[in-house]
Design an enzyme around this catalytic site. Structure first.
Site, PDB file in Angstrom:
ATOM      1  N   GLY A  36       0.838  -1.193   0.000  1.00 28.05           N
ATOM      2  CA  GLY A  36       0.000   0.000   0.000  1.00 28.05           C
ATOM      3  C   GLY A  36       0.870   1.238   0.000  1.00 28.05           C
ATOM      4  O   GLY A  36       2.058   1.187   0.358  1.00 28.05           O
ATOM      5  N   GLY A  39       1.567   5.619   4.465  1.00 35.97           N
ATOM      6  CA  GLY A  39       0.428   6.051   5.253  1.00 35.97           C
ATOM      7  C   GLY A  39      -0.791   5.164   5.119  1.00 35.97           C
ATOM      8  O   GLY A  39      -1.869   5.504   5.622  1.00 35.97           O
ATOM      9  N   GLY A  41      -1.277   2.284   6.515  1.00 33.34           N
ATOM     10  CA  GLY A  41      -1.584   1.563   7.740  1.00 33.34           C
ATOM     11  C   GLY A  41      -0.831   0.258   7.898  1.00 33.34           C
ATOM     12  O   GLY A  41      -1.120  -0.523   8.816  1.00 33.34           O
ATOM     13  N   LYS A  42       0.166   0.019   7.057  1.00 33.84           N
ATOM     14  CA  LYS A  42       0.866  -1.262   7.059  1.00 33.84           C
ATOM     15  C   LYS A  42       1.615  -1.510   8.379  1.00 33.84           C
ATOM     16  O   LYS A  42       1.487  -2.572   8.981  1.00 33.84           O
ATOM     17  CB  LYS A  42       1.832  -1.327   5.871  1.00 33.84           C
ATOM     18  CG  LYS A  42       1.172  -1.122   4.508  1.00 33.84           C
ATOM     19  CD  LYS A  42       2.164  -1.247   3.388  1.00 33.84           C
ATOM     20  CE  LYS A  42       3.262  -0.204   3.397  1.00 33.84           C
ATOM     21  NZ  LYS A  42       2.754   1.190   3.186  1.00 33.84           N
ATOM     22  N   GLU A 177       9.654  -4.484   5.540  1.00 29.19           N
ATOM     23  CA  GLU A 177      10.539  -3.997   4.480  1.00 29.19           C
ATOM     24  C   GLU A 177      11.930  -4.632   4.547  1.00 29.19           C
ATOM     25  O   GLU A 177      12.940  -3.928   4.698  1.00 29.19           O
ATOM     26  CB  GLU A 177      10.612  -2.474   4.510  1.00 29.19           C
ATOM     27  CG  GLU A 177       9.262  -1.814   4.265  1.00 29.19           C
ATOM     28  CD  GLU A 177       9.369  -0.368   3.828  1.00 29.19           C
ATOM     29  OE1 GLU A 177      10.344  -0.042   3.136  1.00 29.19           O
ATOM     30  OE2 GLU A 177       8.479   0.414   4.178  1.00 29.19           O
TER      31      GLU A 177
END
Length: 255
Positions: A36, A39, A41-42, A177
């Site tokens: 996504g 920002g 929400g991940k 990540e």
């Protein structure tokens, strides 16, 4: 078999809706990516799954156990571990010591046995060292065991974070990540490590911006936008989903 279920997970920070009724399930021994825009929400989702943030409402279930709002150490003990987007190693410790620290919650010797260097403790410590070396071998860092973690190259520090998460002996690994800042060769090597973990019976959930990684290793992709799940499916399904294309319009995300 579904190992993890997220049901209508919601997190509000005052008037900010970071997550809004997000639901999905994760199969055992699978690789799932959460993607996504910034920002979306991940990371808040990961924080709710690991107990760093208490959701406003909703439920997180691990197998048959409701872990919603449980403390982080309790969630780790039940089998969920994570890495962070910003590297959080013990920089003055060696590579080996960083991994051994993650095993302490699985050790049973009390304070007296530790201080007295009792045989039970020494045996546990030897086993922890042996297992730590095995985890380092899985990520290609066994030869760096005695190096201070601060002196590791950036890519190897990322590998060490994965080894440290493995050392908790958790069933589910949440990788935030894992290829951030890596060159193509390093990225390819991390992808191979993730595939290896799956073959060893680990369930992997990752947040990732590199779509070559996401499309190359994911079985299921969950797409968030402004805290809302807008799509879920296989890589081929996500590539052609109009809502996903719109959310990433102009970003060339699937190029």
């Amino acid at each position: 078999m579904y190992l993890l279920e997220v049901r209508e997970l919601t997190k509000h920070f005052g008037g900010i809706r970071a997550l809004e009724e997000v639901s999905f399930k994760v199969k055992e021994d699978s690789i799932t990516s959460i993607i996504g825009p910034n920002g979306a929400g991940k990371t808040t989702l990961f924080n709710c799954l690991t107990g760093l943030t208490k959701p406003t409402k909703g439920m997180v279930r691990l197998s048959d156990t409701n872990i919603t709002g449980m403390a982080p150490h309790g969630i780790v003990s039940l089998g969920i571990a994570r890495t962070f987007q910003n590297i959080r190693l013990f920089k003055d410790m060696t590579v080996l010591e960083n991994v051994m620290v993650s095993q302490h919650q699985r050790m049973h010797s009390g304070l007296f046995k530790i201080l007295a260097r009792h045989g039970d403790f020494l045996s546990e410590e030897d086993n922890a060292r042996r297992r730590a070396l095995e985890y380092l071998g899985l990520v290609g860092l066994e030869s760096s065991a005695d190096i201070t973690s601060f002196n590791l190259p950036y890519g190897d520090q990322r590998r060490l974070e994965i080894a440290r998460a493995l050392a908790t002996e958790s069933t589910i690994l949440l990788l935030d990540e894992p290829t951030a800042g890596m060159n193509p060769q390093e990225t390819s090597e991390i992808m191979e490590i993730i595939r290896k973990l799956q073959k060893l019976g680990k369930t992997v959930i990752l947040i990732e911006h590199d779509m070559k990684v996401v499309m190359g290793i994911s079985e299921t992709i969950v797409v968030l936008d402004h805290g809302v799940k807008i799509a879920e499916g296989t890589p081929e399904m996500i590539k052609s989903d109009p809502l996903v294309i719109e959310a990433y319009l102009g970003r060339g995300i699937f190029a």
